[in-house]
Scaffold this motif. Structure first.
Motif, PDB file in Angstrom:
ATOM      1  N   TYR A 644      23.013  18.548  -4.784  1.00 15.57           N
ATOM      2  CA  TYR A 644      23.098  19.522  -5.867  1.00 15.57           C
ATOM      3  C   TYR A 644      21.812  19.477  -6.666  1.00 15.57           C
ATOM      4  CZ  TYR A 644      24.122  15.645  -9.072  1.00 15.57           C
ATOM      5  OH  TYR A 644      24.044  14.481  -9.808  1.00 15.57           O
ATOM      6  N   CYS A 645      21.600  20.505  -7.468  1.00 14.12           N
ATOM      7  CA  CYS A 645      20.348  20.612  -8.204  1.00 14.12           C
ATOM      8  C   CYS A 645      20.523  21.589  -9.351  1.00 14.12           C
ATOM      9  CB  CYS A 645      19.244  21.113  -7.268  1.00 14.12           C
ATOM     10  SG  CYS A 645      17.623  21.307  -8.036  1.00 14.12           S
ATOM     11  N   SER A 646      19.865  21.300 -10.462  1.00 15.13           N
ATOM     12  CA  SER A 646      19.732  22.272 -11.551  1.00 15.13           C
ATOM     13  C   SER A 646      18.257  22.596 -11.716  1.00 15.13           C
ATOM     14  CB  SER A 646      20.296  21.713 -12.859  1.00 15.13           C
ATOM     15  OG  SER A 646      21.700  21.615 -12.803  1.00 15.13           O
ATOM     16  N   GLN A 647      17.976  23.869 -11.906  1.00 12.74           N
ATOM     17  CA  GLN A 647      16.609  24.327 -12.135  1.00 12.74           C
ATOM     18  C   GLN A 647      16.583  25.189 -13.397  1.00 12.74           C
ATOM     19  OE1 GLN A 647      15.066  26.239  -8.594  1.00 12.74           O
ATOM     20  NE2 GLN A 647      15.603  24.497  -7.271  1.00 12.74           N
ATOM     21  N   ALA A 648      15.467  25.172 -14.081  1.00 10.76           N
ATOM     22  CA  ALA A 648      15.289  25.994 -15.269  1.00 10.76           C
ATOM     23  C   ALA A 648      13.863  26.518 -15.300  1.00 10.76           C
ATOM     24  CB  ALA A 648      15.601  25.199 -16.539  1.00 10.76           C
ATOM     25  N   ALA A 649      13.708  27.719 -15.823  1.00  7.71           N
ATOM     26  CA  ALA A 649      12.387  28.338 -15.877  1.00  7.71           C
ATOM     27  C   ALA A 649      12.205  29.049 -17.205  1.00  7.71           C
ATOM     28  CB  ALA A 649      12.212  29.328 -14.729  1.00  7.71           C
ATOM     29  N   VAL A 650      10.958  29.097 -17.646  1.00  9.69           N
ATOM     30  CA  VAL A 650      10.558  29.881 -18.807  1.00  9.69           C
ATOM     31  C   VAL A 650       9.532  30.901 -18.328  1.00  9.69           C
ATOM     32  CG1 VAL A 650       9.587  29.833 -21.132  1.00  9.69           C
ATOM     33  CG2 VAL A 650      10.909  27.870 -20.287  1.00  9.69           C
ATOM     34  N   VAL A 651       9.728  32.162 -18.689  1.00  6.68           N
ATOM     35  CA  VAL A 651       8.829  33.227 -18.253  1.00  6.68           C
ATOM     36  C   VAL A 651       8.338  34.022 -19.453  1.00  6.68           C
ATOM     37  CG1 VAL A 651      10.009  33.428 -16.025  1.00  6.68           C
ATOM     38  CG2 VAL A 651      10.615  34.982 -17.897  1.00  6.68           C
ATOM     39  N   ALA A 652       7.218  34.685 -19.255  1.00  2.74           N
ATOM     40  CA  ALA A 652       6.710  35.657 -20.216  1.00  2.74           C
ATOM     41  C   ALA A 652       6.622  36.998 -19.506  1.00  2.74           C
ATOM     42  CB  ALA A 652       5.339  35.237 -20.740  1.00  2.74           C
ATOM     43  N   VAL A 653       7.252  38.021 -20.079  1.00  2.09           N
ATOM     44  CA  VAL A 653       7.316  39.347 -19.473  1.00  2.09           C
ATOM     45  C   VAL A 653       6.526  40.324 -20.336  1.00  2.09           C
ATOM     46  CG1 VAL A 653       8.839  41.205 -18.692  1.00  2.09           C
ATOM     47  CG2 VAL A 653       9.619  38.824 -18.592  1.00  2.09           C
ATOM     48  N   ASP A 654       5.599  41.023 -19.695  1.00  6.74           N
ATOM     49  CA  ASP A 654       4.852  42.062 -20.392  1.00  6.74           C
ATOM     50  C   ASP A 654       5.583  43.388 -20.187  1.00  6.74           C
ATOM     51  OD1 ASP A 654       3.075  44.041 -21.257  1.00  6.74           O
ATOM     52  OD2 ASP A 654       1.317  42.843 -20.723  1.00  6.74           O
ATOM     53  N   PRO A 655       6.240  43.920 -21.218  1.00  7.90           N
ATOM     54  CA  PRO A 655       7.038  45.142 -21.027  1.00  7.90           C
ATOM     55  C   PRO A 655       6.189  46.387 -20.828  1.00  7.90           C
ATOM     56  CG  PRO A 655       7.001  44.526 -23.341  1.00  7.90           C
ATOM     57  CD  PRO A 655       6.294  43.434 -22.609  1.00  7.90           C
ATOM     58  N   HIS A 656       4.873  46.271 -21.005  1.00 12.76           N
ATOM     59  CA  HIS A 656       3.992  47.425 -20.846  1.00 12.76           C
ATOM     60  C   HIS A 656       3.387  47.506 -19.449  1.00 12.76           C
ATOM     61  CE1 HIS A 656       4.412  47.976 -25.132  1.00 12.76           C
ATOM     62  NE2 HIS A 656       3.977  46.740 -25.341  1.00 12.76           N
ATOM     63  N   THR A 657       3.215  46.365 -18.791  1.00 10.49           N
ATOM     64  CA  THR A 657       2.619  46.361 -17.442  1.00 10.49           C
ATOM     65  C   THR A 657       3.610  45.938 -16.365  1.00 10.49           C
ATOM     66  OG1 THR A 657       1.869  44.056 -17.576  1.00 10.49           O
ATOM     67  CG2 THR A 657       0.391  45.765 -18.458  1.00 10.49           C
ATOM     68  N   GLY A 658       4.725  45.337 -16.761  1.00  9.40           N
ATOM     69  CA  GLY A 658       5.684  44.832 -15.794  1.00  9.40           C
ATOM     70  C   GLY A 658       5.300  43.506 -15.183  1.00  9.40           C
ATOM     71  N   GLN A 659       4.235  42.884 -15.661  1.00 11.67           N
ATOM     72  CA  GLN A 659       3.796  41.602 -15.121  1.00 11.67           C
ATOM     73  C   GLN A 659       4.652  40.469 -15.688  1.00 11.67           C
ATOM     74  OE1 GLN A 659       1.424  41.176 -12.706  1.00 11.67           O
ATOM     75  NE2 GLN A 659       1.463  43.422 -12.612  1.00 11.67           N
ATOM     76  N   ILE A 660       4.937  39.483 -14.839  1.00  7.34           N
ATOM     77  CA  ILE A 660       5.754  38.331 -15.222  1.00  7.34           C
ATOM     78  C   ILE A 660       4.959  37.066 -14.921  1.00  7.34           C
ATOM     79  CG2 ILE A 660       7.913  37.075 -14.835  1.00  7.34           C
ATOM     80  CD1 ILE A 660       9.030  39.773 -13.706  1.00  7.34           C
ATOM     81  N   GLU A 661       4.864  36.190 -15.893  1.00  6.05           N
ATOM     82  CA  GLU A 661       4.220  34.898 -15.701  1.00  6.05           C
ATOM     83  C   GLU A 661       5.259  33.795 -15.852  1.00  6.05           C
ATOM     84  OE1 GLU A 661       0.716  31.982 -17.527  1.00  6.05           O
ATOM     85  OE2 GLU A 661       1.135  33.926 -18.472  1.00  6.05           O
ATOM     86  N   ILE A 662       5.278  32.869 -14.902  1.00  5.02           N
ATOM     87  CA  ILE A 662       6.165  31.711 -15.001  1.00  5.02           C
ATOM     88  C   ILE A 662       5.437  30.651 -15.813  1.00  5.02           C
ATOM     89  CG2 ILE A 662       7.503  29.987 -13.742  1.00  5.02           C
ATOM     90  CD1 ILE A 662       7.420  31.869 -11.316  1.00  5.02           C
ATOM     91  N   LEU A 663       5.931  30.381 -17.005  1.00  6.23           N
ATOM     92  CA  LEU A 663       5.279  29.431 -17.906  1.00  6.23           C
ATOM     93  C   LEU A 663       5.674  27.993 -17.611  1.00  6.23           C
ATOM     94  CD1 LEU A 663       5.736  31.385 -21.260  1.00  6.23           C
ATOM     95  CD2 LEU A 663       3.761  31.410 -19.722  1.00  6.23           C
ATOM     96  N   ASP A 664       6.890  27.791 -17.170  1.00  8.17           N
ATOM     97  CA  ASP A 664       7.372  26.426 -16.909  1.00  8.17           C
ATOM     98  C   ASP A 664       8.487  26.509 -15.875  1.00  8.17           C
ATOM     99  OD1 ASP A 664       7.583  23.696 -17.068  1.00  8.17           O
ATOM    100  OD2 ASP A 664       8.626  23.652 -18.994  1.00  8.17           O
ATOM    101  N   TYR A 665       8.543  25.502 -15.009  1.00 12.85           N
ATOM    102  CA  TYR A 665       9.613  25.444 -14.007  1.00 12.85           C
ATOM    103  C   TYR A 665       9.961  23.978 -13.788  1.00 12.85           C
ATOM    104  CZ  TYR A 665      12.534  27.481 -10.369  1.00 12.85           C
ATOM    105  OH  TYR A 665      13.615  27.932  -9.641  1.00 12.85           O
ATOM    106  N   VAL A 666      11.241  23.637 -13.987  1.00 12.78           N
ATOM    107  CA  VAL A 666      11.668  22.243 -13.853  1.00 12.78           C
ATOM    108  C   VAL A 666      12.814  22.149 -12.854  1.00 12.78           C
ATOM    109  CG1 VAL A 666      10.944  21.706 -16.201  1.00 12.78           C
ATOM    110  CG2 VAL A 666      13.334  22.324 -15.766  1.00 12.78           C
ATOM    111  N   VAL A 667      12.885  21.001 -12.200  1.00 13.34           N
ATOM    112  CA  VAL A 667      13.871  20.754 -11.149  1.00 13.34           C
ATOM    113  C   VAL A 667      14.500  19.388 -11.389  1.00 13.34           C
ATOM    114  CG1 VAL A 667      14.219  20.445  -8.661  1.00 13.34           C
ATOM    115  CG2 VAL A 667      12.543  22.115  -9.491  1.00 13.34           C
ATOM    116  N   VAL A 668      15.826  19.349 -11.383  1.00 10.17           N
ATOM    117  CA  VAL A 668      16.552  18.083 -11.442  1.00 10.17           C
ATOM    118  C   VAL A 668      17.407  18.015 -10.181  1.00 10.17           C
ATOM    119  CG1 VAL A 668      18.091  16.603 -12.759  1.00 10.17           C
ATOM    120  CG2 VAL A 668      16.565  18.179 -13.959  1.00 10.17           C
ATOM    121  N   GLU A 669      16.961  17.239  -9.224  1.00  6.37           N
ATOM    122  CA  GLU A 669      17.508  17.228  -7.862  1.00  6.37           C
ATOM    123  C   GLU A 669      18.276  15.938  -7.618  1.00  6.37           C
ATOM    124  OE1 GLU A 669      18.145  18.774  -4.215  1.00  6.37           O
ATOM    125  OE2 GLU A 669      16.320  19.599  -5.086  1.00  6.37           O
ATOM    126  N   ASP A 670      19.402  16.058  -6.912  1.00  5.99           N
ATOM    127  CA  ASP A 670      20.139  14.877  -6.463  1.00  5.99           C
ATOM    128  C   ASP A 670      20.496  15.068  -5.000  1.00  5.99           C
ATOM    129  OD1 ASP A 670      21.841  12.768  -5.932  1.00  5.99           O
ATOM    130  OD2 ASP A 670      22.969  12.949  -7.798  1.00  5.99           O
TER     131      ASP A 670
END
Length: 804
Positions: A644-670
């Motif tokens: 099993y695993c839990s993952q979490a992400a933080v993104v920044a979305v530009d509503p004018h260009t549609g571009q998405i940047e992943i600011l942080d991504y974490v994984v807790v794996e077992d």
């Protein structure tokens, strides 16, 4: 790293748990790998295929010019090559026969129609262009809706409709759904993808006159299964076929079936007793290898006011393409979908109907995460919808519904045996790692650049190393049983390990050496893995379903353990001890404790020398099995070990260009006991990169005529180094009670959650705009279209009109 439910254990420098550098990397980094494209031999001919330009048509005539005679082949030239038929015991299943080359009709763009060979690939391609084919167009079924509505001109003429199989589950649904206070509906869909391993499909075959044997080099994950398939569809005894899988440049499921190109090239070698090779080019893969992920979900959740799910209802539709592949069939994807949709959640009411529908697209194949990426996407976005409905945070709803450690081991609503762990703790840790309180404060403050910040979470289970009863329930024609490992002490004290699985990048040469070192103490550098050759290894159904380390690794550990008593008896004789049981074995040596003059010992090398080179030193009652043994292994519970695993992400979305940047991504794996944490993390990073591709980039769209619209890497977009963030890890270790050393599979896990997590984050960022995205991939065009539609809807609502 947190170890759950397990006493402290010592990690040996080269054993289980050590971050040992991979043995295989040295040859690859130095350009010394052995891939099919590197091979040369006298009289080698290159093979090319003529492929269908139409998605659905009858072949009314085919003409081969005289200059192509003997070098160009049609289906009628191959009467001794049988159609590939993947049968199934599932009720409602309809059988599709895959001809080596199409002859009566074509069923998708890119289907093989003719085959040619020549000294070079370019000359072979020129020959294919001499073939003339007359087609009579038939209705084209690009999507599942049109395919299911068809009343004639079915993709397979003998069928009653265009559905491969329909599966249903119904457990306590009516009773529990009737108690719901909240009902939430959700629709999600996933676009069709390619798998894009670095090395495409590759096969080289020749006739070994000395052995009177067909030798097939195949870039495959399943050499023994390929031999079984070739024997069946070439009508040959298996002992007359040898399949060798050398270094393989990635597979991801694409190389775990018998491909018709492999059958055709093997037929050439069998027929003409000369060597032939086919190497798939990238455009062929993008056209004919777009074979996965295309699912549609309609989910209805029945919950109480706190968001606790009581029952779940779902309809899942899978676009299965034109054929059911051998040996896994479309029943595998459908079975995984209906069985794994509940994921890590503890509701007890369930009703699900899953249909695998035939369309005029390439046949569906297992891809990393088989169905579980889709079911995770569906269930996690449904959890988010419940959270919005009841006014709670996304993760609060998950804490409300996740199976708790007190409930473990837990048999869920689809009879999956979740074998242990702390699902809520993994999610809690992921929230800590991304600093959820800080993120919420940042959202309240707003970004100076106008981008919108969002956070998404997801928890999933990965059913790994599932075995005989599970595959039998999915109706597959070949069912995995015991995996065997053969181990042999060499005369100078090294170790040779033979296993029937095969690596296509997972680091098995390293991990299996660590397992053997942990048991026997033989130096890591002295342990050699032999795999990928049906003449030199014990039978295994192969590498897929995150099974290799658990199944074959378990067999290696068991075999090494069973060698110890044989060696102990010889060691006792060498030490002049009458009590072999009293000898202590550690770090590759046997110690006779309490001997006069101090502790006496002999090494495994001393024992091997006696067995092989100085048999006069052996005891009279020595085990005549010697210092080699073959042992079969399977897990104690057949439904597998559940990572099993839990993952979490933080993104920044530009509503004018549609571009998405992943600011942080974490994984807790077992994944239970990690044999090599570095390899586990590498597996996860690779899977997450593919999951980012599924979420934001990768798709093969089709026009109304079934023509693929992404046939080059200029059109088919993949994430690169700048699109994959720095992924941060934490690990729990909950040993599985059902495996040899507590390990669970992890090969598919990284790719399961990212679409759900990233869409959750984007939707969280856009909630103030009234936008919810539910279709992969989330391209800038789709995002901006949705934002514009929401804006117009809001304007129309404010003036009393209805948006369309």
């Amino acid at each position: 790293m947190k170890v759950l439910e397990h006493p402290a254990r010592t990690v040996k420098p080269q054993g289980i748990g050590a971050r040992v550098l991979r043995k295989e990397d040295q040859r690859h980094l130095q350009g010394k790998g052995n891939f099919i494209g590197n091979m040369t031999m006298p009289e080698l001919n290159e093979v090319a295929f003529l492929r269908s330009p139409l998605a659905h048509a009858r072949i009314t005539d085919m003409r081969v010019p005289k200059e192509g005679a003997g070098r160009i082949f049609l289906r009628t030239d191959m009467p001794d090559a049988l159609d590939i038929i993947a049968d199934s015991t599932l009720p409602t299943y309809q059988v599709s026969a895959i001809p080596p080359l199409a002859h009566d009709k074509v069923r998708y763009v890119g289907e093989l129609v003719a085959m040619a060979y020549a000294p070079t690939r370019a000359e072979a391609e020129d020959l294919t262009e001499l073939v003339e084919v007359d087609y009579d167009d038939l209705p084209v079924y690009v999507d599942t809706d049109s395919a299911m509505k068809a009343t004639s001109d079915f993709i397979h003429d003998e069928w009653k409709d265009n559905t491969f199989v329909t599966l249903k589950a119904d457990t306590n649904f009516d009773e529990l759904a009737s108690q719901a206070e909240v009902v939430v509906k959700q629709k999600v869909s996933l676009g069709r993808q390619c798998m894009l391993p670095m090395e495409g499909m590759a096969v080289l075959a020749y006739w070994d006159h000395q052995a009177d044997q067909l030798v097939v080099y195949a870039g495959t994950q399943v050499p023994h299964l390929v031999r079984t398939g070739l024997a069946e569809f070439l009508d040959m005894p298996q002992e007359q076929i040898r399949v060798i899988s050398p270094d393989v440049g990635g597979g991801f499921g694409y190389k775990c079936i018998l491909q018709r190109e492999e059958l055709c090239v093997a037929w050439l070698a069998k027929t003409f007793k000369k060597p032939f090779r086919y190497m798939e080019d990238r455009r062929e893969h993008l056209i004919a290898g777009a074979v996965t992920r295309e699912h549609d979900y309609e989910v209805t959740a029945y919950a109480n006011k706190r968001g606790k799910v009581l029952a779940l209802e779902a309809t899942i539709t899978i676009n299965g393409g034109a054929y059911s592949v051998w040996p896994f069939t479309t029943g595998l994807e459908a079975g995984q979908a209906v069985g794994n949709l509940p994921g890590p959640y503890a509701f007890r009411g369930y009703r699900c109907t899953t249909r695998a529908v035939a369309t005029n697209k390439p046949p569906f194949m297992p891809y990393r995460g088989v169905a579980r990426t889709g079911v995770c996407f569906a269930i996690e976005l449904t959890m988010n919808a419940i959270a919005r409905e009841v006014g709670r945070e996304d993760w609060e709803i998950r804490f409300e519904n996740l199976v708790t450690p007190e409930q473990m081991p837990y048999v869920n609503v689809t009879n999956k045996h979740l074998d242990g762990g702390d699902y809520p703790a993994s999610l809690r840790r992921a929230l800590e790692m991304i600093d959820i309180e800080g993120i919420r404060a940042r959202q309240q403050k707003g970004s100076p650049d106008g981008r919108l910040i969002g956070v998404g979470v997801g928890t999933y289970t990965e059913q790994s190393a599932h075995g005989t009863s599970v595959f039998a329930s999915w109706g597959t024609p070949l069912v995995p049983g015991f995996d065997q490992a053969f181990v042999r002490i060499t005369p100078d004290g090294g170790l040779e390990v033979r296993a029937g699985i095969h690596s296509h990048g997972q680091g098995m040469e390293t991990s299996f050496a660590q397992i053997a070192n942990d048991v026997l103490g033989i130096d890591f550098s002295r342990i050699k893995l032999v795999h990928g050759d049906t003449d030199r290894t014990p039978y295994s159904s192969g590498t897929y379903a995150s099974r290799s380390l658990v199944m074959s690794g378990g067999a290696v550990a068991s075999a090494c353990k069973q060698l110890v008593p044989r060696m102990r008896k010889i060691a006792a004789h060498l030490l002049k001890s009458n009590d072999a049981a009293a000898l202590e074995f550690r770090d590759g040596r046997f110690f006779a404790l309490g001997q006069p003059g101090g502790e006496a010992s002999v090494s495994i090398a001393d024992v091997a020398e006696a067995w092989y080179l100085k048999p006069h030193l052996l005891p009279v009652d020595v085990d005549t099995g010697g210092l080699e043994i073959s042992v079969g292994y399977k897990t104690k519970v057949d439904t597998g070990a559940f990572t099993y695993c839990s993952q979490a992400a933080v993104v920044a979305v530009d509503p004018h260009t549609g571009q998405i940047e992943i600011l942080d991504y974490v994984v807790v794996e077992d994944c239970g006991i990690m044999v090599n944490p570095m390899i586990v993390e590498g597996q996860c990073i690779g899977g997450i990169a593919q999951g980012i591709g599924t979420a934001f980039y990768e798709e093969t769209p089709y026009d109304e005529f079934g023509q693929p619209l992404a046939s080059t890497l200029a059109d088919y977009v993949m994430p690169g180094a700048t699109e994959v963030p720095n992924i941060r890890f934490d690990h729990f270790e909950t040993p599985s009670p059902n495996t040899e050393f507590g390990a669970k599979g992890v090969g598919e896990g990284g790719g399961i959650a990212p679409p759900a997590v990233l869409f959750g984050a984007v939707n969280n960022a856009l909630q103030g705009l009234g936008v919810e995205m539910t279709q992969t991939p989330l391209t800038p065009h789709r995002l901006l279209t949705a934002i514009e539609a929401a804006r117009h809807s809001g304007e129309n609502s404010s003036t009393g009109t209805t948006g369309k």
